[in-house]
Design an enzyme around this catalytic site. Structure first.
Site, short mmCIF file in Angstrom:
data_model
loop_
_atom_site.label_atom_id
_atom_site.label_comp_id
_atom_site.label_asym_id
_atom_site.label_seq_id
_atom_site.Cartn_x
_atom_site.Cartn_y
_atom_site.Cartn_z
N GLU A 89 14.58 -14.13 2.05
CA GLU A 89 14.91 -15.12 3.10
C GLU A 89 13.98 -16.32 2.96
OE1 GLU A 89 14.44 -13.16 6.88
OE2 GLU A 89 15.85 -11.57 6.34
N ASP A 115 0.82 -1.21 0.00
CA ASP A 115 0.00 0.00 0.00
C ASP A 115 0.86 1.27 0.00
OD1 ASP A 115 -2.95 0.73 0.50
OD2 ASP A 115 -1.94 1.94 2.01
C1 GLC Z 1 -4.35 2.85 -0.88
C2 GLC Z 1 -5.52 1.93 -0.95
C3 GLC Z 1 -6.74 2.68 -0.49
C4 GLC Z 1 -6.52 3.08 0.94
C5 GLC Z 1 -5.26 3.91 1.08
C6 GLC Z 1 -4.84 4.13 2.51
O1 GLC Z 1 -4.45 3.89 -1.79
O2 GLC Z 1 -5.67 1.42 -2.25
O3 GLC Z 1 -7.91 1.93 -0.64
O4 GLC Z 1 -7.62 3.79 1.42
O5 GLC Z 1 -4.17 3.33 0.42
O6 GLC Z 1 -4.30 2.97 3.06
#
Ligand code: GLC
Ligand code: CA
Length: 535
Positions: free
Chosen positions: A252, A196
């Site tokens: 790892e 993310d």
């Molecule tokens: C990313 C995800 C989204 C989320 C954001 C915060 O963009 O795709 O859905 O709200 O990160 O974690």
């Protein structure tokens, strides 16, 4: 001997939003057991890897992207046993399991943050980003991203929403704790991670103010917006280093897929995969294509630029829909013929395809009002009328692309037996659903199934070189995929009228629409038709 391509470069990814996939216990919310029930469907569709959006313990204020504990499971999704069973059942079917990891931030309900905010001198006081005074940085969702915590009399930084405080990766204890979480899940058999907002993890060490720009709204390939360039709040040199370090940690446990969510221009995306060689993330999303134009010229330019940035042994990712942006079919005027052509390209071009649940049946967006949105983002924007955002082409209410999967034409599209589902099912589900498309050999679903089969049976489509075909009629785009032993030709007609193409080939491997023909040295493509030929 030539080393064969690693699995994470030849795979195909199916992305599940677990809350909306399948509800196994009738509470209106999709869950892990629901996913397990549908694994045969995904395997038969032909996908080799499954990425699920997060189901870790969370207050669900951003539906799982606000994690309160990275190594336990949110009860509405199931238990740790369910998660382990999922990994196991995926493996039993010969597929790979990819988890969604949020390294940038936690929930404000995470024990780490509760402790960190409680005083200036607790054992985790330096685990988040605390400052006496905010600078001018905007969050990715608009507005200043610094938030005051009265307990400390200081501000904490959050790249996304206020309840998602950013971790301080300059603190070695934080880094260790997060690497241990990666090791925890790899130890449980997880095959990889979608990472993310990976390019926001490090910020400028001196917190210099971001410069001005005229750009109003962020775009999928550039987070600058709200009149501010995100110069110091993302894409810092330390984040590129982190990509390499993380690769080492993952290795790892053997070959591990890592795919970064990088909201940046292509040259930056590439840097996260590595500079000289692919020693950073194994893959990285390139989001310019989320705003694709349905023309031969657009795709020729796109693919040519991607090939320049991601030559072998790098591997690009082709993604047209995800949990945050409008579904690809929306850009196609909900035209199934165009969707088939788009996915014919996606599944035959040189790259790892990533498909968002429901994209395989042509599920459309559901228009929903901001006021009653469950997604927290639209509540920041109720001051402006909806059409403004539509004009700017920004997706604000992400509920619209997260409605329950449409399995069949029974109540709630076969998603759930509850009275009410967490988000409404799209009213069009009677026409657009898996069961009915299964029965129609020319449906989008069956088209994707055949293309996936072709992809598996012809290694050229996974590892072959890619070269454009020249001299094709207007609106026709074509390329070859070649290995030492195999050559495939792909011809795609982005125009509405039929086209004639002169080429040498020996047989037709696949035709997209009824009437597309290839004989001897000439091929005929229907409007929005496509052909795959063996040359
Ligand atoms: C990313 C995800 C989204 C989320 C954001 C915060 O963009 O795709 O859905 O709200 O990160 O974690
Ligand atoms: Ca449920």
């Amino acid at each position: 001997m030539k080393k064969s391509a690693p699995w994470y470069h030849t795979t195909s990814i199916y992305h599940i939003y677990p809350r909306s996939y399948k509800d196994s216990n009738g509470d209106g919310i999709g869950d892990i057991q629901g996913i397990i029930q549908k694994l045969d469907y995904i395997r038969d569709l032909g996908f080799e890897s499954i990425w699920s959006s997060p189901f870790f313990a969370s207050p669900q204020a951003d539906f799982g992207y606000d994690v309160a504990d990275f190594t336990s499971i949110s009860p509405e999704f199931g238990s740790m046993d369910d998660a382990l069973q999922l990994i196991d059942e995926v493996h039993k079917r010969g597929m790979r399991m990819i988890f969604d990891l949020i390294l940038n931030h936690t929930s404000d309900q995470h024990a780490w943050f509760k402790e960190s905010r409680s005083s200036r001198d607790n054992s985790r006081a330096n685990w988040y980003i605390w400052r006496d005074k905010p600078n001018n940085w905007n969050s990715m969702t608009g507005g200043n991203g610094w938030h005051f915590a009265k307990e400390r009399g200081q501000y904490y930084w959050s790249s996304f929403l206020p309840f998602q405080p950013d971790l301080n990766w300059r603190n070695p204890d934080v880094k260790k704790a997060m690497f241990d979480i990666i090791r925890f899940w790899l130890g449980k058999g997880v095959d990889g991670f979608r990472l993310d907002i990976f390019n926001t993890i490090y910020k400028d060490a001196e917190f210099r103010n971001n410069p001005f720009t005229f750009k109003l709204a962020p775009t999928p390939d550039d987070p600058s917006g709200y009149f501010q360039k995100a110069k110091f709040s993302q894409d810092q040199p330390e984040s590129f280093e982190l990509a390499k370090e993380l690769r080492q940690v993952c290795e790892e446990f053997g070959d591990t897929l890592t795919v970064g969510e990088i909201t940046a221009k292509r040259n930056i995306v590439r840097k996260f995969a590595g500079e000289e060689k692919n020693d950073g993330l194994t893959l990285a999303f390139d989001f310019e294509m989320l705003e694709f134009k349905f023309t031969a010229g657009y795709f020729r330019r796109l693919i040519s630029d991607i090939e320049t940035h991601f030559p072998p042994p790098f591997m690009p990712v082709y993604v047209f829909s995800n949990l945050d942006k409008r579904r690809s079919i929306h850009r196609l005027g909900n035209d199934m013929r165009k969707a088939k052509l788009l996915h014919m390209l996606q599944l035959t071009v040189r790259g790892v395809p990533c498909m968002y649940y429901g994209e395989e049946i042509g599920m459309t967006n559901l228009h929903l009002p901001f006021k009653t949105a469950l997604d927290p983002i639209p509540h920041k924007y109720t001051f402006a009328p909806r059409f403004v955002f539509d004009l700017l082409n920004v997706t604000v209410n992400r509920d619209e692309v997260r409605t329950p999967m449409q399995w069949d034409s029974t109540k709630h599209a076969g998603f759930s037996s509850a009275e009410q589902t967490w988000l409404p099912v799209h009213p069009e589900y009677g026409n657009i659903n898996v069961a009915s498309e299964n029965l129609d050999s020319a449906s989008l679903l069956n088209t994707i199934r055949s293309l996936m089969r072709l992809r598996r049976e012809n290694p050229a489509l996974q590892t072959g070189t890619l070269e454009f075909l020249e001299g094709l009629p207007d609106e026709v785009f074509g390329y070859t995929r070649k290995t030492e032993t195999e050559t495939l030709l792909v011809l795609l007609n982005f125009g509405e009228t039929a086209k004639e193409v002169r080429l040498k080939f020996s047989e037709t491997a696949y035709k997209l629409s009824v009437g597309d023909e290839a004989q001897g040295e000439s091929a005929r493509l229907n409007g929005f038709g496509g052909l795959i030929l063996v040359g």
